[in-house]
Design a protein around this motif. Structure first.
Motif, short mmCIF file in Angstrom:
data_model
loop_
_atom_site.label_atom_id
_atom_site.label_comp_id
_atom_site.label_asym_id
_atom_site.label_seq_id
_atom_site.Cartn_x
_atom_site.Cartn_y
_atom_site.Cartn_z
N PHE A 239 4.95 -13.00 -9.48
CA PHE A 239 4.56 -11.58 -9.48
C PHE A 239 4.09 -11.12 -10.86
CE2 PHE A 239 9.04 -11.78 -10.38
CZ PHE A 239 9.30 -10.79 -11.31
N LEU A 240 4.49 -11.82 -11.91
CA LEU A 240 4.04 -11.50 -13.26
C LEU A 240 2.86 -12.37 -13.67
CD1 LEU A 240 7.46 -11.09 -15.13
CD2 LEU A 240 5.95 -9.28 -14.28
N ASP A 241 2.84 -13.61 -13.16
CA ASP A 241 1.74 -14.52 -13.50
C ASP A 241 0.42 -14.11 -12.85
OD1 ASP A 241 3.50 -16.03 -14.97
OD2 ASP A 241 3.89 -17.48 -13.38
N ASN A 242 0.48 -13.53 -11.67
CA ASN A 242 -0.73 -13.08 -10.97
C ASN A 242 -0.47 -11.70 -10.37
OD1 ASN A 242 -3.02 -12.68 -9.45
ND2 ASN A 242 -2.95 -14.67 -8.41
N PRO A 243 -0.40 -10.67 -11.21
CA PRO A 243 -0.06 -9.33 -10.72
C PRO A 243 -1.06 -8.77 -9.71
CG PRO A 243 -0.81 -9.26 -13.00
CD PRO A 243 -0.59 -10.70 -12.67
N ALA A 244 -2.34 -9.06 -9.91
CA ALA A 244 -3.35 -8.53 -8.98
C ALA A 244 -3.20 -9.17 -7.60
CB ALA A 244 -4.75 -8.79 -9.54
N GLY A 245 -3.03 -10.48 -7.58
CA GLY A 245 -2.86 -11.17 -6.31
C GLY A 245 -1.58 -10.75 -5.61
N PHE A 246 -0.52 -10.62 -6.37
CA PHE A 246 0.76 -10.20 -5.80
C PHE A 246 0.65 -8.79 -5.22
CE2 PHE A 246 4.92 -8.19 -6.00
CZ PHE A 246 5.73 -9.14 -5.39
N ARG A 247 0.01 -7.91 -5.96
CA ARG A 247 -0.15 -6.52 -5.50
C ARG A 247 -0.94 -6.47 -4.19
NH1 ARG A 247 -1.36 -4.79 -10.04
NH2 ARG A 247 -3.63 -5.02 -9.94
N ALA A 248 -1.98 -7.29 -4.08
CA ALA A 248 -2.81 -7.30 -2.86
C ALA A 248 -2.01 -7.79 -1.66
CB ALA A 248 -4.03 -8.18 -3.08
N VAL A 249 -1.22 -8.84 -1.86
CA VAL A 249 -0.41 -9.39 -0.77
C VAL A 249 0.64 -8.37 -0.32
CG1 VAL A 249 1.35 -11.12 -0.24
CG2 VAL A 249 -0.76 -11.80 -1.37
N MET A 250 1.28 -7.72 -1.25
CA MET A 250 2.31 -6.74 -0.91
C MET A 250 1.71 -5.53 -0.18
SD MET A 250 5.36 -7.77 -1.85
CE MET A 250 6.43 -6.42 -2.36
N ARG A 251 0.56 -5.10 -0.63
CA ARG A 251 -0.07 -3.94 0.02
C ARG A 251 -0.47 -4.28 1.45
NH1 ARG A 251 -3.91 -1.60 -4.94
NH2 ARG A 251 -2.24 -0.42 -5.99
N GLU A 252 -0.85 -5.50 1.69
CA GLU A 252 -1.19 -5.91 3.04
C GLU A 252 0.06 -5.97 3.93
OE1 GLU A 252 -3.23 -6.98 6.38
OE2 GLU A 252 -4.05 -6.26 4.47
N PHE A 253 1.14 -6.53 3.39
CA PHE A 253 2.38 -6.65 4.16
C PHE A 253 3.00 -5.28 4.45
CE2 PHE A 253 7.01 -7.92 4.44
CZ PHE A 253 6.89 -8.69 5.59
N PHE A 254 2.81 -4.35 3.53
CA PHE A 254 3.35 -2.99 3.70
C PHE A 254 2.23 -1.97 3.95
CE2 PHE A 254 6.62 -5.11 1.08
CZ PHE A 254 7.74 -4.87 1.87
N LYS A 255 1.24 -2.41 4.71
CA LYS A 255 0.07 -1.56 4.98
C LYS A 255 0.46 -0.22 5.61
CE LYS A 255 -3.51 -3.64 6.60
NZ LYS A 255 -4.44 -4.34 7.50
N LYS A 256 1.34 -0.27 6.60
CA LYS A 256 1.73 0.96 7.29
C LYS A 256 2.54 1.88 6.37
CE LYS A 256 1.83 -0.97 11.95
NZ LYS A 256 2.65 -1.25 13.16
N GLU A 257 3.45 1.28 5.62
CA GLU A 257 4.31 2.07 4.75
C GLU A 257 3.53 2.74 3.63
OE1 GLU A 257 6.81 -1.26 6.48
OE2 GLU A 257 4.79 -0.98 5.71
N LEU A 258 2.46 2.08 3.18
CA LEU A 258 1.69 2.60 2.04
C LEU A 258 0.42 3.34 2.47
CD1 LEU A 258 1.98 -0.47 -0.37
CD2 LEU A 258 3.33 1.64 -0.40
N ALA A 259 0.22 3.47 3.76
CA ALA A 259 -0.99 4.13 4.26
C ALA A 259 -1.05 5.56 3.73
CB ALA A 259 -0.97 4.16 5.78
#
Length: 261
Positions: A239-259
């Protein structure tokens, strides 16, 4: 916001951030780390979710346990925290050691709605305790010292540590924390993984040597509703080595919560 709560005589420090009326996340860091280490994970979710990030006993501002705890005791401690705050439909996120707690807790509590395991421990390791003490300590210092001391001084202190014996942190720890590390590192949680009902996201660095990618593949086979997102060139702190990639994956997994956030 920093908060404190006494649970069985241990004064737990945690932060309560994000959208207070949103779905609740309990965020748990890895061995040798603290709330600050996983602050970037919390930041991804705060626009749409309430994030409770814990300093696990023996880390950060939370004192060590009164005796040698295993994963079971740590899990009971977090379960009591969730009960005291009367939380329902909780999402668990655990990095490394925090992943152990997430695995065990979600295997027996139906209130866990989602689980995210980030370079998580839980599969019995092939290396000895001193090797893990060396690896966990170095990796934790690599990512926390520059934040706490600044890049220049942090790098200098890290190089100084690298030049010392790898197990120095283990030797310098209190007897209780050494005992806890020894006990927890050798616990295998594979037998409870099939009982996890919550949708589970496994986020891994492909170059992780502390908890290898093969551990994630084992978890993926054992946890019914799970999937892996792995990052090339990343290690135990993906999550620190690739913050952009991690952020994208998390936003997809929590798409409904972050809508709409």
């Amino acid at each position: 916001m920093d908060k404190y709560i006494d649970i069985d005589g241990v004064k737990l420090h945690y932060t309560d951030t994000g959208r207070q009326d949103g779905p609740t996340v309990v965020l748990m860091h890895g061995w040798g780390c603290e709330v600050k280490t996983v602050a970037s994970i919390a930041a991804v979710l705060e626009p749409g979710m309430r994030v409770l990030s814990l300093d696990l006993p023996g880390h950060g501002q939370t004192p060590e346990p009164p005796e040698i705890w295993g994963v079971e005791k740590y899990t009971q401690f977090v379960e009591k925290f969730i009960s005291r705050l009367a939380l329902r439909d909780v999402t668990l996120i655990g990095h490394s050691f925090g992943g152990r707690i997430g695995i065990l807790l979600s295997s027996r509590n139906d209130y866990v709605r989602k689980l995210v395991l980030v370079d998580a421990a839980g599969v019995k390791p092939r290396h000895g305790l001193k090797w893990y003490a060396k690896v966990y300590t170095y990796k934790a210092l690599k990512h926390t010292l520059p934040v706490i001391l600044g890049k220049s001084l942090g790098t200098k202190m890290l190089e100084r540590y690298r030049g010392k014996a790898g197990s120095a942190d283990y030797r310098n720890s209190t007897p209780v924390m050494r005992g806890i590390l020894s006990k927890c590192v050798n616990e295998d949680l594979c037998h409870v993984m099939p009982s996890i009902k919550a949708p589970t996201l496994l986020v891994w660095g492909e170059l992780d040597t502390a908890t290898p990618l093969n551990d994630a593949k084992i978890m993926n086979r054992l946890i019914p509703d799970s999937g892996i997102a792995s990052f090339k060139g990343c290690g135990h702190y993906s999550f620190l080595d690739n913050p952009a990639g991690f952020r994208a994956v998390m936003r997809e997994f929590f798409k409904k919560e972050l809508a709409g956030s």
